[in-house]
Design an enzyme around this catalytic site. Structure first.
Site, PDB file in Angstrom:
ATOM      1  N   ARG A  55       0.825  -1.212   0.000  1.00  0.00           N
ATOM      2  CA  ARG A  55       0.000   0.000   0.000  1.00  0.00           C
ATOM      3  C   ARG A  55       0.860   1.265   0.000  1.00  0.00           C
ATOM      4  O   ARG A  55       0.665   2.175  -0.804  1.00  0.00           O
ATOM      5  CB  ARG A  55      -0.924   0.014   1.222  1.00  0.00           C
ATOM      6  CG  ARG A  55      -2.066  -0.982   1.168  1.00  0.00           C
ATOM      7  CD  ARG A  55      -2.932  -0.871   2.418  1.00  0.00           C
ATOM      8  NE  ARG A  55      -2.187  -1.193   3.628  1.00  0.00           N
ATOM      9  CZ  ARG A  55      -2.148  -2.406   4.185  1.00  0.00           C
ATOM     10  NH1 ARG A  55      -2.810  -3.401   3.638  1.00  0.00           N
ATOM     11  NH2 ARG A  55      -1.454  -2.619   5.283  1.00  0.00           N
TER      12      ARG A  55
ATOM     13  N   HIS B 182      10.956   9.397  13.290  1.00  0.00           N
ATOM     14  CA  HIS B 182       9.817   8.508  13.027  1.00  0.00           C
ATOM     15  C   HIS B 182       8.496   9.298  12.991  1.00  0.00           C
ATOM     16  O   HIS B 182       7.592   9.079  13.796  1.00  0.00           O
ATOM     17  CB  HIS B 182       9.741   7.404  14.085  1.00  0.00           C
ATOM     18  CG  HIS B 182       8.950   6.212  13.616  1.00  0.00           C
ATOM     19  ND1 HIS B 182       9.146   4.942  14.110  1.00  0.00           N
ATOM     20  CD2 HIS B 182       7.959   6.088  12.692  1.00  0.00           C
ATOM     21  CE1 HIS B 182       8.315   4.098  13.524  1.00  0.00           C
ATOM     22  NE2 HIS B 182       7.583   4.787  12.654  1.00  0.00           N
TER      23      HIS B 182
END
Length: 327
Positions: free
Chosen positions: A163, A292
């Site tokens: 995805r 992150h």
């Protein structure tokens, strides 16, 4: 539902209000929340989960046999506010018949956007440029000063065209990318949308100007990007990782960057997280490290929180989860 009948739910962190509103409105949960932006200490996690019917956790919470034992036999569902689940002891959880909810799909666009931003920032040396403006290094125009690499007419290799990998490819193609290579377990029909060429990993690594890692962390991908991997890349190539830190051998990456084996690297994930401030990678100008933040948009985090809450409630009532991890 009386207080006695309320199901105990332990939430391991302060989460976006969208999810908390859903849990409170359900009227079936006795909520216990570690109300902090910082991770719950291990001792508090073990204490908080005791007797819980549901656990809402994050990637930073290691949910292993010790935690499951501390929770006891009441635990029906674990709902993680993440697409990754390598923090969960899946075999132990499966053995106990506990259902797991997670949040795929909803962070696809945000992570793909961040990956493209990181690639451009690394290739065009944006952090270096900002620093030069701030420290007075910007003087007169110089033909080769702060030159980087462009996407136009380039070859991009995506490791893992799932995805997120496909969403990254979609966003990169309009930059004038000449070839889009990808590798994985098998060819993907959806690759046609981006004119993707399915090739062996070695071919992708050798021929790509930009190598983007977007694979999940599995025994096959752990440490995949090592000395041998980097030695096959072009000296002018850029390496980007927004998947999981453990996919990369960071010592080998440091060597590849400092020796000029590859041109630059951009990372949104590391091992460990956070990366220690004295880590060798942080001494390099040709390595851009982000904390992150792949899914860090207000909208995405709100939707993740809603999905996590709905997964939890479905698990508590034995209903079909919006997004259940098949163990």
């Amino acid at each position: 539902m009386s207080v006695q009948q309320m199901l105990k739910v332990f939430v391991t962190r302060r989460i976006p209000q969208e999810g908390m509103k859903i849990l409170k409105k359900a009227g079936m949960c006795n909520l216990s929340v570690w109300d902090s932006d910082e991770p719950v200490p291990r001792a508090e996690l073990l204490k908080g989960v005791a007797g819980a019917h549901g656990l809402l956790c994050l990637l930073s919470d290691k949910i292993d046999a010790e935690v499951l034992n501390a929770a006891g036999p009441n635990l029906k569902v674990i709902s993680t506010l993440s697409v990754g689940f390598d923090h969960l002891a899946v075999d132990e959880i499966k053995k106990r018949g506990i259902r797991v909810g997670y949040t795929p799909d909803v962070l696809t666009d945000a992570t793909a956007e961040l990956t493209v931003a990181l690639l451009l920032a690394t290739a065009r040396r944006l952090p270096e440029g900002v620093e030069e403006v701030k420290n007075g290094g910007w003087s007169t125009w110089k033909p080769l000063w702060l030159c980087g690499y462009g996407l136009s007419d380039s070859t991009v290799g995506v490791i893992g065209l799932g995805r997120i990998g496909l969403a990254i490819a979609r966003r990169l193609k309009p930059f004038g990318v000449k070839r889009l290579l990808y590798t994985g377990r098998q060819p993907k029909p959806q690759a046609q949308e981006v004119d993707g060429e399915y090739v062996p990993l070695d071919t992708l690594v050798r021929e790509s100007d930009f190598v983007v890692v977007s694979s999940s962390l599995t025994p096959d991908t752990q440490g995949l990007c090592d000395k041998t991997f980097f030695s096959k890349m072009k000296k002018t190539s850029i390496f980007i990782n927004t998947s999981r830190g453990a996919v990369v051998n960071q010592e080998d990456l440091f060597e590849a960057l400092s020796s000029g084996q590859i041109a630059a690297a951009g990372l949104d994930v590391t091992t460990p997280e956070p990366l220690p401030t004295n880590h060798p990678l942080l001494t390099l100008k040709n390595c851009v490290v982000l904390p992150h933040i792949g899914s860090a948009t207000y909208f995405t985090r709100g939707v993740m929180s809603e999905l996590t809450a709905n997964n939890l409630l479905a698990g508590l009532t034995g209903s079909e989860m919006p997004s259940e991890l098949k163990l």
